[in-house]
Design an enzyme around this catalytic site. Structure first.
Site, mmCIF file in Angstrom:
data_model
loop_
_atom_site.group_PDB
_atom_site.id
_atom_site.type_symbol
_atom_site.label_atom_id
_atom_site.label_comp_id
_atom_site.label_asym_id
_atom_site.label_seq_id
_atom_site.Cartn_x
_atom_site.Cartn_y
_atom_site.Cartn_z
ATOM 1 N N SER A 1 70.286 -37.087 -56.646
ATOM 2 C CA SER A 1 69.235 -37.650 -55.781
ATOM 3 C C SER A 1 68.744 -39.018 -56.249
ATOM 4 O O SER A 1 69.444 -39.997 -56.123
ATOM 5 C CB SER A 1 68.105 -36.662 -55.541
ATOM 6 N N ASP B 1 66.452 -41.666 -49.359
ATOM 7 C CA ASP B 1 66.896 -41.700 -50.747
ATOM 8 C C ASP B 1 68.412 -41.508 -50.784
ATOM 9 O O ASP B 1 69.067 -41.462 -49.741
ATOM 10 C CB ASP B 1 66.153 -40.645 -51.577
ATOM 11 N N ASP C 1 70.423 -39.043 -51.385
ATOM 12 C CA ASP C 1 71.098 -37.885 -50.782
ATOM 13 C C ASP C 1 70.491 -37.468 -49.448
ATOM 14 O O ASP C 1 70.813 -36.410 -48.925
ATOM 15 C CB ASP C 1 71.160 -36.701 -51.753
ATOM 16 N N ASP D 1 67.544 -36.539 -48.278
ATOM 17 C CA ASP D 1 66.558 -35.494 -47.980
ATOM 18 C C ASP D 1 65.149 -36.067 -47.836
ATOM 19 O O ASP D 1 64.318 -35.487 -47.167
ATOM 20 C CB ASP D 1 66.600 -34.349 -49.017
#
Lengths: 453, 455
Positions: B100, B241, B243, B245
């Site tokens: 992340s 961000d 990834d 989410d």
């Protein structure tokens, strides 16, 4: 836990037991480090464990900074031939070769397309055992795996090596049982180029192996039936990764895989005079063929790396082993069944002869083979004791380059440890079948005394 | 001082530095442990665009296939796409290969259960036990399955969001700037905006693992997006961000409104149509309560972490939930922090209301959140939390996660990081100055305690 062999020919084991992803990852890292980084080709045979192994090998190679080129399912010799033109530092072929389908293995190829030799294999093992591999940082990793079809290059090289026109003119009728091995990705196109009328079975690499991948008389049953039904000129029985080949002649007789090399040697020596390279365990038939052409025979320890290096060293006309593997040096000094097919079809076309005639021109030699199970911890000490026990056998000449080979004027027996399994192999040969059997049993009796079963 | 660890194996997965501690051998073992834990069956995998993604993914595939799993490989996709596809494909679980917001040399495995949720603490502990025991299921070759590539994962995700959240009100063609930050949402974010019928301008869409801006969508990292909104006269800007989410929003004047408000605006839109419980974590702005109160809806608070919020949402039958870091969870669409869901909800709100983003944000002007952190060696963490409990013993305390203290004019929470040797303080009050003063005071106290303990 006996189903794992880590040795100079690579790492080999049973998937689901000993050949685990973490072991394969580590070995791939070791090989990547050993090649010094750079491009590495990876291919596999169609075994169901191939995708797992390939992912593990790719992860290991990438982690140490190698660029991975995925050749997909293709014969090992196809990979070997592509190493140089693609500027690769090496290759990894994932194939259990002739082993049953639950086995698989990593075979390591160096930057000239040959297998690692014994000394290099030892070095790779040292790197593996030392561990602590130097890994690539995030900004030097290769971020994707390229794919490449290496088959067209192999075909192009094959075309340049053989008299395609002569074969096409003859329009041979060929039966092939691929056993659903990798050759089904290469040979159909090659046979088509050669103008063959092809009757192929088990040519789908998506399906499980249709038979044991080791080409042998027993494995030739289906090919024989087709030769017979179709009146084919010859039948081909391939292994899983394109190295070994056994033949069915035009009378539908399955020829022992021991005959592939002598027949190929006959064809090769007609093309060009030169030494013949084979291992100490291979039938003396090849000596008879070489003698007909006034060629010498160079014997090496068992293993393709020895054969390939001896072919280069002696500028040999042909090389190979009694397992059905033949190397045609004009193409590459490594076993390549597509080249073997080209060599034999060219010879048949030019000579106008038939395979049955060629086979019957070979002298009849009887071979007797035995395999004795020996626990891994006793494998080499048993061999050592055997060697001492037979050191003073009268009148025999002794060759100790690979195990123990004892030769008499009327026959020989060879005792050696398998490279791939925990077995001692005994092979005896003589013109008289009773003599061959007696020699094998004589050796077995002495092996049993020192702990073999 | 001890070296900063480059490997973290915990109940929330495994993360480490590539080229150092995160070796393919370790990854392939962890994947085997997961395959052993969930049993032979379907597993969905996807990854963010880190340079190590291919290497880590190959090691994951080897481990999963070895344990007899059928791997569906989604390629480079947002983490919530993995979670959604686990449920859509009826898989036993999933692995998202992403670190992340960590810097590009890091990577990690995040484990998803068959319900599309990240593994809970209890299940994470079970997985960890299997990993350490090392007795993994090993399928024979004949029982192994080659991985299958799923090419339409992003399209499925976009379709699910559009189908679940209805079309935008017509009449107002919205202009939307998106900044996926060279992350996993480079394809999905613009595609979703298009599918919703808005006009899209995308920046930072090259996903080569060399991020064009820091991964976290914090206001100080969104300069390019703010500029894009201004220069193209966009109605709104969205940033994600690495990834995909978490979601942050930039208003029509090119001002970041703060990632705390992503959940508030999205939840407001949901509650307007389907009132119901809201779940968020202890460290999220109380603008959530103010918003929910207008709809007469209750708010439940949990420990920090997506798994905690998602589980409470299920227990409370929440209609919306999420976290103050910009993670919006809409259980009707995807039981995951999903920036695509957040974008769709906020756009729907904009299209429906006809107001500007700055006006929507202005309603929550009185909720100012400040987030600070400081180094805290792990051996001092327990002491710091104990001293904090003593220091503010006279105040109303919430001890579910670190120490949360209610003040007369706001609140703060002090908690250790799960991933780094730091303690974080999040403070909220009615002005930036006051929130800062609260957080500063807490960290001054912490510094004093650590200095005293170190002698």
């Amino acid at each position: 836990m006996e189903a794992l062999k880590i040795g100079i020919t690579g790492v080999r084991g049973v998937v689901g037991e000993t050949l685990t992803p973490e072991l394969v990852v580590r070995f791939a890292e070791a090989f990547g480090v050993y090649t010094g980084g750079g491009r590495v080709l990876v291919c596999r045979d169609p075994r169901p464990s191939g995708p797992m192994l390939q992912a593990a090998v790719t992860a290991g190679l990438l982690a140490v900074g190698c660029e991975v080129v995925d050749l997909g399912i293709c014969p090992t010799p196809t990979l070997q031939l592509s190493v140089r033109p693609l500027g690769a530092k090496g290759g990894v072929s994932l194939t259990g070769g002739h082993n049953p389908p639950e086995w698989n293995a990593l075979k390591f190829v160096r930057d000239d397309g040959l297998y690692l030799n014994a000394a290099q294999g030892e070095e790779l093992l040292d790197v593996y055992h030392q561990g602590g591999f130097a890994r690539a940082r995030w900004d030097t990793l290769w971020t994707r795996v390229a794919t490449h079809d290496a088959i067209p290059h192999h075909l192009e090289r094959l075309r340049a090596c053989f008299d395609v026109a002569a074969i096409r003119a003859r329009r041979p009728r060929v039966a092939v049982d691929y056993g659903n091995g990798s050759c089904a990705r290469l040979l159909p196109a090659w046979l088509k180029e050669l103008g063959c009328e092809v009757l192929a079975i088990n040519d789908d690499v998506e399906l499980p192996f249709s038979r044991l991948p080791e080409p042998s008389v027993a494995a030739a049953a289906q090919a024989r039936a087709i030769v017979l039904a179709a009146g084919a000129d010859l039948g081909l029985v391939t292994d899983a990764d394109g190295e070994r080949l056994s033949l069915v002649d035009d009378t539908a007789r399955a020829l022992s895989e021991e005959l592939t090399l002598p027949l190929a040697a006959e064809a090769a020596l007609v093309r060009r005079k030169g030494p013949v390279v084979t291992n100490v365990s291979t039938s003396g038939l090849v000596d008879r063929v070489a003698a007909r052409h006034g060629a010498s025979v160079v014997r090496t320890p068992v293993g393709q790396a020895y054969i390939s290096e001896a072919i280069l060293e002696h500028a040999a006309a042909v090389g190979g082993e009694g397992n059905g593997g033949v190397a045609v040096p004009e193409l590459q000094p490594s076993h390549d069944s597509a080249a073997t097919v080209g060599l034999l079809l060219e010879h048949l076309a030019r000579s106008g002869s038939t395979l049955s005639k060629l086979a019957s021109a070979l002298p009849a030699l009887a071979v007797h083979k035995l395999a004795l199970a020996v626990p891994p911890r006793l494998l080499f000490s048993a061999l050592q004791e055997f060697r001492e026990a037979v050191a003073d056998v009268a009148e025999a000449s002794v060759d100790l380059r690979d195990g123990v080979k004892l030769s008499w004027p009327d026959g020989w027996v060879h005792v050696r440890a398998s490279n791939t399994q925990s077995l001692v192999r005994v092979i005896a040969e003589a013109e008289d079948p009773a003599r061959a059997e007696a020699l094998a049993l004589w050796a077995r009796e002495r092996l049993v005394r020192v702990g073999a079963r | 001082m001890k070296a900063i660890p480059t490997l973290k194996i915990s109940i929330s997965g495994v993360r480490g530095v590539v080229g150092d501690s995160l070796t393919p051998e370790l990854v392939t073992r962890f994947a085997q442990a997961f395959g052993t834990y969930v049993g032979a069956g379907g597993i969905v995998i996807g990854r963010d665009p880190r340079t190590s993604g291919e290497m880590v993914q190959q090691a994951v595939v080897a481990g999963l296939v070895s344990s007899g799993c059928r791997v569906s490989d989604l390629g480079m996709v947002p983490t919530p796409t993995v979670q959604l596809l686990v449920r859509q494909l009826g898989a036993q679980g999933g692995i998202a290969i992403t670190a992340s917001h960590n810097p590009p040399e890091w990577n990690a495995l995040k484990f998803v259960g068959g319900d599309g949720l990240f593994l809970s603490a209890a299940r994470g502990r079970e997985l960890l036990d299997i990993y350490h025991q090392g007795d993994y299921t090993r399928a024979r070759g004949a029982d192994q399955h080659a991985p299958v590539r799923v090419l339409d994962a992003v399209e499925r995700h976009v379709r699910a969001v559009v189908a679940g959240l209805l079309p935008l009100a017509s009449g107002r063609k919205l202009r939307v700037a998106v900044d996926p930050g060279g992350g996993a949402a480079v394809v999905a974010a613009p595609r979703l905006v298009e599918a919703l019928g808005a006009e899209v301008l995308a920046i930072h869409t090259t996903a080569d693992g060399r991020p064009p801006r820091p991964a976290e969508p914090l206001p100080q990292n969104l300069g390019a997006l703010c500029e894009a909104v201004r220069s193209h006269a966009a109605d709104i800007g969205f940033a994600q961000d690495m990834d995909g989410d978490r979601l942050a929003i930039v208003d029509e004047m090119g001002q970041p409104i703060g990632e705390e408000l992503s959940l508030v605006l999205a939840a407001d839109e949901v509650l307007a149509g389907t009132p119901g419980p809201v779940v968020t974590n202890l460290a999220t702005t109380e603008a959530v309560e103010a918003m929910a109160a207008r709809h007469g809806c209750p708010v439940f608070r949990t420990r920090v972490g997506e798994a905690n919020v998602a589980e409470a949402m299920r227990a409370k039958r929440a209609v919306i939930g999420g976290e103050g870091n910009g993670g919006v969870i809409h259980p009707g669409v995807n039981f995951a922090r999903d920036s695509l869901v957040g974008m769709a909800l906020v756009l729907r709100r904009l299209a429906r209301s006809g107001t500007a983003v700055s006006a929507l944000a202005a309603e929550y002007r009185a909720f100012r959140v400040v987030k600070l952190q400081r180094h805290c060696p792990s051996e001092h963490v327990a002491m710091v939390l104990r001293r904090a409990r003593e220091r503010w013993a006279g105040r109303p305390l919430d001890l579910q996660d670190g120490v949360k203290v209610r003040l007369e004019d706001g609140w703060f929470i002090l908690r250790p990081s799960n991933t780094e040797p730091v303690v974080r303080v999040i403070a909220e009050s009615s002005s930036d100055e006051r929130a800062h003063a609260i957080a500063d005071e807490v960290l001054r106290d912490v510094a004093g305690w650590i200095a005293a303990a170190a002698g």
